[in-house]
Scaffold this active site. Structure first.
Site, PDB file in Angstrom:
ATOM      1  CE  LYS A  47      10.542 -57.097  -2.822  1.00  0.00           C
ATOM      2  NZ  LYS A  47      11.093 -55.612  -2.723  1.00  0.00           N
TER       3      LYS A  47
ATOM      4  CD  GLU B 123      27.060 -53.372  -2.837  1.00  0.00           C
ATOM      5  OE1 GLU B 123      27.075 -53.516  -1.647  1.00  0.00           O
ATOM      6  OE2 GLU B 123      27.663 -54.011  -3.672  1.00  0.00           O
TER       7      GLU B 123
ATOM      8  CE  LYS C 186      25.733 -46.674  -7.083  1.00  0.00           C
ATOM      9  NZ  LYS C 186      25.471 -48.345  -6.978  1.00  0.00           N
TER      10      LYS C 186
ATOM     11  CG  ASN D 279      26.048 -46.176 -11.258  1.00  0.00           C
ATOM     12  OD1 ASN D 279      26.991 -46.739 -11.331  1.00  0.00           O
ATOM     13  ND2 ASN D 279      24.962 -46.380 -10.635  1.00  0.00           N
TER      14      ASN D 279
ATOM     15  CG  PHE E 136      30.854 -50.136 -19.213  1.00  0.00           C
ATOM     16  CD1 PHE E 136      31.201 -51.164 -18.704  1.00  0.00           C
ATOM     17  CD2 PHE E 136      29.583 -49.408 -18.954  1.00  0.00           C
ATOM     18  CE1 PHE E 136      30.188 -51.914 -17.770  1.00  0.00           C
ATOM     19  CE2 PHE E 136      28.820 -50.155 -17.976  1.00  0.00           C
ATOM     20  CZ  PHE E 136      28.988 -51.339 -17.460  1.00  0.00           C
TER      21      PHE E 136
ATOM     22  CB  ALA F 170      28.150 -48.615 -30.316  1.00  0.00           C
ATOM     23  N   GLY F 171      25.519 -49.538 -29.141  1.00  0.00           N
ATOM     24  CA  GLY F 171      24.118 -50.382 -29.598  1.00  0.00           C
ATOM     25  C   GLY F 171      22.955 -49.657 -28.946  1.00  0.00           C
TER      26      GLY F 171
ATOM     27  CB  CYS G 225      21.844 -48.397 -11.386  1.00  0.00           C
ATOM     28  SG  CYS G 225      21.191 -49.423 -10.249  1.00  0.00           S
TER      29      CYS G 225
END
Ligand code: UGA
Length: 435
Positions: free
Chosen positions: A35, A146, A206, A210, A251, A254-255, A262
């Site tokens: 990396k 973040e 954070k 989420n 947000f 639907a799906g 995350c």
């Protein structure tokens, strides 16, 4: 300022390059030599729009370098810890091995007045525990979560929608705030909202952000389940709900549900941490959020199976999309990949396609069938299922699909196709939560 960034995965690589672009002198450090070699050559190890350009310009400026040695953090004033906190195998808790190793490894290289800044997503209470490791070094700790989204990571890092600092009390906290203000001087000059808080609040901002986003998605997906048995249309429902500014339209798509590195692991780690704290009931609803989300994958698979009349074996199915969302090659906990793997498991002849995520998917699931293009995936398919809403799939026309496909069923797992147009062209269009 002189900065080090420990961990050059998604978060760290973008942070290191963006901070150098803002004028700081940055060393990015990671144990993965491959990396580091890629990043040093200006190549991003993953697909992220805009990152190669920022990497190239930051490297050319001489302000950015990469290393595999933690010793190279010595001499930096601020050290960002941006390593992963994956789900622990066999448990819902976050695995903090890499965070602990990064902080332990940094200790010998810290100098008086240095600031260690946690960026990784951690269970509440972690920062306080880590701060104790710095005792005697003269360095202090801050937590600065973040909020970047994959696909917009560079923009979200350079121009965040808010900054959150978790700092200790007293003079150490004042100094930490001043150092972070120096790091983020440009964003602060542009009036980016700043919240200064204690460690626990910063950590919780954070995970709760989420958790809220995941809940919003599962809420609309729960409404999709009700729509499916009542004949309502969840997309119109979401439009109508979204006009209420207290709710908002974002947000509420639907799906097939949420995935990625995350949201799924963060809600699970949050429930595990709440249980440790004796407050499992406070976030017990997140288990339901998770369950609703996973049921949507079952639903998409069932719709394909139904479209094939229950006879799946050897039938050709085009799966459009593999990444967990468009503009990403990330397949971690991807609903799209899950659908492809399950259809393959049921015996379907799966032709999967994704503009960016096929190499990652092939490494994990070499048994899957991959098509070189969306057209190749569609060619001869009896059913097509759209599971990641890349623009190239949104723009697919029923006329074009008809020329390629053997059948005329399209399962729109992201509700992005014009149902009327597909139906008018003779397709059996199946959406999620659309009656
Ligand atoms: C998420 C958060 O949005 C970021 O704020 C956060 O910084 C990041 O996690 C993180 O913790 O690092 P990300 O994982 O990049 O960002 O992806 P999102 O844009 O949040 O999408 C997550 C999933 O939800 C995707 O699978 C997406 O397809 C799905 N989704 C999103 C829906 O199913 N419906 C929607 O309406 C929106």
């Amino acid at each position: 300022m002189k900065l080090s960034v420990i961990g050059c995965g998604y978060l760290g690589a973008v942070h290191a390059a963006s901070m150098a672009e803002l004028g700081h002198e940055v060393v990015g450090i990671d144990v993965d030599a491959d990396k580091i070699a890629l990043l040093s050559a200006g190549k991003a190890p993953f697909f992220e729009p805009g990152l190669p350009e920022v990497l190239t310009s930051a490297l050319a400026s001489g302000r950015l370098r990469f290393s595999t040695e933690l010793a190279d953090a010595a001499g930096s004033e601020v050290h960002f810890v941006a390593v992963g906190t994956p789900q622990t195998r066999g448990s819902y808790a976050a695995d903090l091995t890499y965070v602990d190793a990064a902080v332990d490894g940094l200790v010998p290289f810290l100098a008086e007045g240095d600031l260690v800044v946690g960026k990784s997503t951690v269970p509440v209470g972690t920062a306080e525990r880590l701060a104790a490791k710095l005792a005697g070094t003269g360095a202090s700790l801050a937590w600065n979560p973040e909020f970047l989204r994959e696909g917009f990571a560079v923009k979200d890092t350079i121009s965040p929608d808010r900054l959150v600092y978790g700092v200790p009390d007293g003079a150490a906290g004042e100094r930490a705030k001043a150092q972070l203000d120096g790091v983020y001087a440009k964003a602060l000059a542009e009036d980016t909202p700043l919240v200064v808080a204690d460690y626990a609040t910063a950590e919780l901002v954070k995970v709760s952000a989420n958790a809220f986003l995941a809940t919003k998605i599962s809420f609309i997906n729960a409404m999709a389940e009700i729509a499916e048995v009542s004949g309502a249309d969840v997309t119109k429902l979401a439009d109508a709900l979204g006009h209420d500014v207290r709710i908002g339209r974002r947000f509420l798509n639907a799906g097939v549900g949420f995935g990625g590195g995350c949201l799924p692991k963060d809600i699970r780690a949050f429930t595990a941490r709440a249980e440790e704290l004796g407050r499992g009931e406070s976030v017990a609803f997140l288990k339901e959020v998770d369950a609703i989300n996973l049921r949507r994958r079952d639903r998409v698979v069932d719709l394909v199976v139904d479209a094939l009349g229950g006879q799946v074996h050897g039938r050709r199915v085009a799966v459009l999309g593999i990444a967990f969302k468009p503009n990403s090659d990330d397949v971690r906990d991807s609903p799209a990949l899950d659908v492809a793997v399950r259809l393959h498991g049921l015996g379907a002849s799966v032709a999967s396609h994704d503009p960016e995520a096929m190499p990652n998917a092939r490494r994990l699931h070499p048994q899957l069938g991959f098509a070189a293009s969306a057209d190749d995936a569609l060619r001869g398919a009896e059913v097509a299922v759209l599971v990641t809403e890349w623009n190239e799939y949104r723009e697919l026309t029923p006329e074009h699909a008809k020329e390629l496909m053997a059948g005329t069923t399209i399962v729109d797992g992201r509700n992005v196709l014009d149902r009327d147009a597909w139906r008018a062209a003779g397709f059996h269009h199946v959406g999620l939560g659309r009656g």
